[in-house]
Design a protein around this motif. Structure first.
Motif, mmCIF file in Angstrom:
data_model
loop_
_atom_site.group_PDB
_atom_site.id
_atom_site.type_symbol
_atom_site.label_atom_id
_atom_site.label_comp_id
_atom_site.label_asym_id
_atom_site.label_seq_id
_atom_site.Cartn_x
_atom_site.Cartn_y
_atom_site.Cartn_z
ATOM 1 N N SER A 150 0.815 -1.217 0.000
ATOM 2 C CA SER A 150 0.000 0.000 0.000
ATOM 3 C C SER A 150 0.851 1.272 0.000
ATOM 4 O O SER A 150 0.360 2.350 -0.318
ATOM 5 C CB SER A 150 -0.937 0.011 1.207
ATOM 6 N N GLN A 151 2.140 1.152 0.346
ATOM 7 C CA GLN A 151 3.038 2.304 0.370
ATOM 8 C C GLN A 151 3.643 2.595 -1.005
ATOM 9 O O GLN A 151 4.288 3.630 -1.182
ATOM 10 C CB GLN A 151 4.172 2.064 1.371
ATOM 11 N N VAL A 152 3.466 1.694 -1.954
ATOM 12 C CA VAL A 152 4.034 1.872 -3.288
ATOM 13 C C VAL A 152 3.192 2.882 -4.056
ATOM 14 O O VAL A 152 1.976 2.740 -4.164
ATOM 15 C CB VAL A 152 4.094 0.524 -4.044
ATOM 16 N N ARG A 153 3.850 3.900 -4.559
ATOM 17 C CA ARG A 153 3.186 4.980 -5.288
ATOM 18 C C ARG A 153 2.391 4.454 -6.480
ATOM 19 O O ARG A 153 1.238 4.798 -6.682
ATOM 20 C CB ARG A 153 4.250 5.982 -5.734
ATOM 21 N N SER A 154 3.039 3.626 -7.316
ATOM 22 C CA SER A 154 2.394 3.057 -8.491
ATOM 23 C C SER A 154 3.116 1.771 -8.863
ATOM 24 O O SER A 154 4.309 1.804 -9.176
ATOM 25 C CB SER A 154 2.454 4.042 -9.659
ATOM 26 N N ALA A 155 2.401 0.653 -8.853
ATOM 27 C CA ALA A 155 3.010 -0.642 -9.168
ATOM 28 C C ALA A 155 3.588 -0.679 -10.579
ATOM 29 O O ALA A 155 4.525 -1.425 -10.848
ATOM 30 C CB ALA A 155 1.983 -1.766 -8.990
ATOM 31 N N ALA A 156 3.062 0.131 -11.475
ATOM 32 C CA ALA A 156 3.554 0.165 -12.857
ATOM 33 C C ALA A 156 4.769 1.075 -13.022
ATOM 34 O O ALA A 156 5.376 1.099 -14.084
ATOM 35 C CB ALA A 156 2.445 0.626 -13.792
ATOM 36 N N LYS A 157 5.148 1.803 -11.959
ATOM 37 C CA LYS A 157 6.266 2.736 -12.054
ATOM 38 C C LYS A 157 7.412 2.420 -11.102
ATOM 39 O O LYS A 157 8.429 3.103 -11.126
ATOM 40 C CB LYS A 157 5.770 4.155 -11.798
ATOM 41 N N VAL A 158 7.247 1.405 -10.260
ATOM 42 C CA VAL A 158 8.277 1.086 -9.266
ATOM 43 C C VAL A 158 8.922 -0.260 -9.604
ATOM 44 O O VAL A 158 8.231 -1.268 -9.787
ATOM 45 C CB VAL A 158 7.683 1.071 -7.840
#
Length: 197
Positions: A104-112
């Motif tokens: 839930s702390q990840v800004r965007s799964a497609a960008k990290v």
């Protein structure tokens, strides 16, 4: 799968042993049971004891990149034999001994980035030296270190948290080319966390 099975948390980058286990470490890719002070290349690694082991179908194949030149004269072993050819976004894994991030702390799964082609130029541990730089597997992809290994025709492949893969060229001015045929650097400016959290 690991995140789903562990209440949304990413695997720890490394867990350091305490008490009578001091000096032992459990990396995301295996358990190092060798006594502290053992030379690199002589260290033991139990790949079946790492947190990702249950999710790897064939140990010895999927975690070792076929594009890494393990037969080269300038390859320096970290453990006894090839161990892991990909670096982990250590911000997700809590860095060295910290708490792993929750999804839930990840800004965007497609960008990290989760994992990627990684390596390090070593000049400071035998048999490497300043006059004989050697390439070794490395396990950290970060916003500050030159550890992206551009071993696929000058590109490095990065796996993102959402499962897609992108190919990157070195960020201008970041490359370490001390070893002929090996390019190590970063994918973004030093300190840029765009791809890391």
């Amino acid at each position: 799968m690991y995140v789903n099975d562990n209440n949304g948390y990413f695997p720890p980058y490394v867990v350091n042993g305490k008490g009578d286990k001091k000096g032992q470490r459990t990396w995301f890719f295996g358990h190092e049971s060798t006594k502290a002070g053992t030379a690199e290349g002589d260290r033991d690694l139990d790949k079946t004891a790492g947190p990702l082991y249950p999710y790897i179908q064939e140990v010895g194949k999927i975690e070792v990149c076929q594009g890494f030149n393990y037969e080269g004269a300038l390859w320096k072993e970290k453990f006894k034999g090839a161990s892991y050819g990909y670096g982990y976004n250590w911000l997700l894994g809590g860095r060295s001994g910290g708490a792993p991030m929750h999804v839930s702390q990840v800004r965007s799964a497609a960008k990290v980035i989760l994992f990627g082609d990684c390596g390090q130029v070593n000049t400071f541990q035998q048999p490497a030296s300043p006059s004989k730089p050697m390439i070794e597997e490395f396990y950290i992809l970060s916003e500050t270190e030159n550890t992206a290994h551009f071993r696929h025709n000058g590109s490095a492949n990065m796996l993102f948290v959402d499962g897609h893969v992108e190919s990157f060229k070195p960020y201008p001015g970041s490359t370490d080319t001390r070893i002929k045929g090996e390019t190590v650097g970063r994918i973004a400016a030093k300190g840029d966390t765009t791809y890391f959290k």
